[in-house]
Write an enzyme that holds these catalytic residues in place. Structure first.
Site, PDB file in Angstrom:
ATOM      1  N   ARG A  41       0.797  -1.222   0.000  1.00 36.35           N
ATOM      2  CA  ARG A  41       0.000   0.000   0.000  1.00 36.35           C
ATOM      3  C   ARG A  41       0.836   1.283   0.000  1.00 36.35           C
ATOM      4  NH1 ARG A  41      -4.644  -0.496   4.527  1.00 36.35           N
ATOM      5  NH2 ARG A  41      -5.255   1.465   3.544  1.00 36.35           N
ATOM      6  N   HIS A  87      -7.439  -4.424  -6.331  1.00 36.01           N
ATOM      7  CA  HIS A  87      -7.145  -3.661  -5.118  1.00 36.01           C
ATOM      8  C   HIS A  87      -8.317  -3.759  -4.151  1.00 36.01           C
ATOM      9  CE1 HIS A  87      -4.365  -0.843  -3.254  1.00 36.01           C
ATOM     10  NE2 HIS A  87      -5.382  -0.072  -2.894  1.00 36.01           N
ATOM     11  N   TYR A 130     -18.634  12.510 -11.593  1.00 36.33           N
ATOM     12  CA  TYR A 130     -18.706  13.767 -12.335  1.00 36.33           C
ATOM     13  C   TYR A 130     -17.462  14.023 -13.198  1.00 36.33           C
ATOM     14  CZ  TYR A 130     -22.500  14.800  -9.064  1.00 36.33           C
ATOM     15  OH  TYR A 130     -23.656  14.757  -8.334  1.00 36.33           O
TER      16      TYR A 130
END
Length: 826
Positions: A41, A87, A130
């Site tokens: 990570r 992931h 968006y």
């Protein structure tokens, strides 16, 4: 002792109680968690410079076909794909990583291209439903050749798919884009750098594996931050490059100018890395409200997407702007520190890496990638050649092949008979049986023979690479150079070795009007030094810069900056930082960037004084025009020195000391012409000059200058390809004495000063001047020039890195010139 219990099903409860020591359980669980955070990570791999989530995003977008030449898709699509396939974490963390790949203020070289609101330095982005996303061309370079067995793949978290353990990474992403992350018990923080400089260091390391840190820092003098600004103090940078740990101060770029006819203000155009304008505004407001900062009347944020950052701080009358600017640096985020902690994964283990180690790990990875890619391509070419050789045998005796196939009972029998009669392999026989009638023409046979020849040449070339380690390393270096030419951009961050105080806080009346020298460096730094500084004794081969212009004036006087657009911009000498008399180094570290003194519309060429008693200034333009003009001292801040035709620009400007100097032109097709300045009649400022040199079709002037003594003057020319991006091509350099070339009349053609070789279609830049020449790179570091050649038509010698500018000794003549085509860049 406290214990925990792991319980079995209820019917076997008593028989399956397992006592576990709490300390052992915590130790084991913590180590597993820490390893997962570190490896999966938080830390980047030193080879491709990517964290797992970033690598998975780029691989997924590549797998989805979201190329830079295709349309954008909703950001939620790659985020969902990454979360579902590779992931197993939250979508918000994945989207945050994707947003960072888009932001140009976060990465020096963005890897994704977005549509929509991806935030700002102060504001978060819009939701992923968006915004739209696709790969950038740089990301395609990171994933290029991933399907050619260049990297290892491993199972994903559920074992159903395979994901790359590392990307091929044609770009040195770890250094170029930096990295930051917090793991368990460790963290990483690596500053971004300039791609061109990193590539030049890598290519030098390929040729000189034993190069030390000082050698590499000639190419990488310091970080190059996406937001520009200044780095103050390079001691911490060198410590970080040597050990992997160090810190440096980042400072905003600001200049003092008249914001209204009666008020001065501080205009901030660049902020430190990871500092947004709202942070600065809030800090200034708190200081003003607490009455810890006085003298500020107004603060405006005029930042927009077209002009970029623009904070205007208005200063009250009676206050000294320089003093307030120093207070802002000390008390607000306009100056902050960056701590480098270069921790990355090497062979799956976290290691703290110095500069050379990071370069070596990346080089080793690229060499392995190119070797594996070459092996893969050789295998593919050999397989294709094998099929075509079988096909050619069939075409040579096509009638017998057709008869044999038609007389067979089935496909299997036909294949066996083909293999037996024509001594073919199973793949060759299968390929022949799959042929269509259209492939049996005579023209197709000629195509097959040509393809066979091409494949044999390709295999020979690939075998040569696999069999010669030095050739393999050369291929890696050439590909890196191609990346620099494609994606490289000029340096944004100014490096200041000393504290670089912006200006004296004293009143002009408190400063004695003593004689001084004003100096301009190749990287655009200005400074003044005392009149007793021995400029003629300076060793110009110093770290990080080269002087290109020097004039003599007084501390309270004014000088002009001549630009490529034919404009002279007046600046006050008092605004420039004064170097102490003992600081004779001409690298001007501690100098002030020219952009903070004047807002110029084109590159600066030289400095000038306003002494109207001298012989004047000589200007040379790209279209071969020469002009002599007397210095004027007008009441305006700037004015024209020459009327330029459409498409023309000034390429050189020089102060004349006697009026009998030799004026020299060098053109893009390597023609040199020099003649006496006395042949050029002085004109007024509105004049357009006279013909200086006759140009060939499609050619232009790349250099103009003057020399006082032909016998002590030199010519430096740099040849290369005009197709390459400015600042990315090393070029072939030739140094020769000016005395070997004959003088000719004004407005005539020149004589050849360098022979162009294959791949060179013209001169990138040139310089003609007095004294032994020295060159510097875009980073400001010195570039070694080849020995002097007495051959007028000799060819050039390759140099280690691209040259930004060439100049002679500062005291050779007061009007030192930056002899460079404005198209090449300042």
């Amino acid at each position: 002792m406290a214990r925990t219990s792991k319980q079995a099903p209820e019917e076997d409860f008593e028989e399956h109680i397992l006592d576990t020591d709490v300390g052992d359980e915590m130790r084991s669980s913590f180590l597993e968690y820490a390893y997962s955070v570190i490896y999966s990570r938080a830390l980047p791999d030193a080879r491709d410079g990517l964290k797992p989530v970033q690598r998975r995003l780029l691989h997924t977008m590549d797998d989805m076909g979201l190329r830079s030449d295709r349309g954008h898709v909703k950001s939620a699509r790659p985020v969902g794909e990454v979360m579902g396939r590779f992931h197993p974490h939250g979508d918000s963390a994945i989207y945050d990583a994707l947003v960072r790949l888009v932001q140009p203020w976060s990465l020096r070289l963005p890897l994704a291209n977005g549509h929509g609101n991806f935030g700002s330095q102060d504001d978060p982005p819009a939701a992923m439903r968006y915004t739209e996303i696709r790969m950038d061309a740089a990301a395609e370079a990171m994933t290029e050749s991933i399907n050619e067995d260049t990297v290892d793949f491993r199972p994903n978290y559920d074992g159903r798919e395979m994901e790359p353990a590392v990307l091929p990474a044609a770009l040195p992403n770890l250094l170029v884009n930096g990295a930051s992350g917090i793991a368990v018990g460790m963290a990483t923080n690596i500053a971004p750098h300039n791609l061109i400089e990193v590539v030049q260091a890598l290519r030098h390391l390929i040729k000189h594996p034993k190069a030390d840190l000082d050698d590499l820092m000639r190419f990488i003098p310091g970080p190059d931050l996406p937001t520009g600004g200044k780095i103050v103090g390079l001691e911490g940078v060198r410590d970080a490059y040597a050990t992997g740990n160090g810190s440096f101060r980042m400072r905003a770029s600001a200049r003092i100018e008249n914001v209204t006819p009666r008020k001065k203000g501080i205009v901030v155009t660049e902020l430190p890395y990871n500092v947004g304008p709202e942070k600065v505004i809030e800090a200034i407001k708190k200081l003003v409200q607490a009455k810890k900062l006085q003298g500020i009347s107004d603060l405006k944020n005029l930042t927009d997407r077209h002009k970029g950052l623009n904070l205007v701080i208005e200063i009250k009358n009676g206050f000294i702007p320089e003093t307030i600017l120093e207070q802002l640096y000390k008390s607000t985020p306009m100056e902050t520190s960056f701590g480098i902690n270069a921790v990355a994964l090497v062979d799956g283990q976290p290691r703290t890496l110095g500069l050379k180690q990071m370069l070596e790990v990346y080089l080793e990875h690229r060499i392995d990638v190119v070797r594996r890619r070459t092996t893969f391509r050789r295998g593919k070419a050999a397989d294709r050649l094998h099929l075509l050789e079988g096909m050619l045998l069939a075409l040579l005796d096509i009638d017998e092949v057709i008869q044999l196939v038609r007389s067979s009972d089935n496909r299997g029998e036909a294949k066996e008979r083909l293999m037996s009669v024509f001594d073919l392999s199973d793949p060759q026989a299968t390929y022949i049986l799959d042929l269509t009638l259209g492939r049996l023409t005579r023209y197709d046979r000629i195509e097959v023979e040509k393809e066979i020849e091409d494949l044999r040449r390709t295999i020979e070339q690939l075998d040569a690479i696999l069999g010669d380690e030095s050739l393999l390393r050369t291929v890696v270096g050439d590909e890196l150079n191609e990346m620099a030419q494609t994606f490289g951009t000029p340096r944004r961050t100014v490096l200041l070795e000393s504290s670089g105080q912006t200006a004296t806080a004293a009143s002009p009346l408190e400063v004695a009007d003593d004689p001084c020298w004003v100096l301009l460096s190749a990287t655009g730094l200005l400074a003044r030094t005392s009149d007793d500084s021995p400029l003629g004794e300076v060793d110009r081969r110093v770290k990080h810069d080269t002087i290109v212009s020097v004039v003599r004036t007084t501390a309270r006087g004014e000088v002009g900056v001549i630009t490529a657009s034919g404009i002279v911009r007046r600046i006050s000498v008092l605004e420039l930082p004064g170097l102490p008399p003992s600081a004779h180094s001409p690298n001007l570290q501690g100098g002030l960037p020219l952009s903070e003194v004047a807002d110029l519309d084109s590159p600066a060429l030289a400095l000038m004084t306003f002494d109207e008693t001298g012989p004047g200034i000589a200007l040379g333009t790209r279209q071969g025009i020469v002009k002599r003009v007397k210095p004027d001292h007008l009441s305006r801040d700037q004015w024209e020195l020459i009327s330029l035709a459409d498409g023309d620009a000034v390429v050189g400007a020089t102060l004349l000391t006697t009026g009998d100097e030799q004026l020299a032109f060098v053109t893009s097709d390597a023609q040199l012409l020099y003649f006496s300045a006395s042949l050029v009649r002085p004109q007024g400022r509105s004049g357009g000059g006279v013909a200086g040199i006759k140009l060939g079709a499609g050619q232009k002037v790349v250099s103009f200058g003057s020399v006082a003594d032909v016998d002590d003057a030199y010519v430096v020319t740099v040849a290369g390809s005009s197709d390459a991006l400015p600042g990315t091509q090393n070029g072939a350099v030739k140094v020769s004495p000016l005395s070997i070339y004959p003088a000719k009349g004004r407005a005539t053609g020149g004589v050849r000063c360098q022979r162009l070789l294959k791949g060179e279609d013209g001169l990138l830049l040139a310089w003609v001047g007095d004294g032994t020449p020295m060159a510097c790179a875009t980073s400001g570091s010195a570039v070694d020039l080849p020995p002097v050649s007495d051959r007028r038509d000799g060819s050039g010698v390759p140099v280690a890195q691209p040259i930004l500018a060439v100049a002679g000794p500062p005291a050779a003549r007061l009007g030192a010139t930056l002899a460079q085509d404005p198209d090449v860049g300042d």
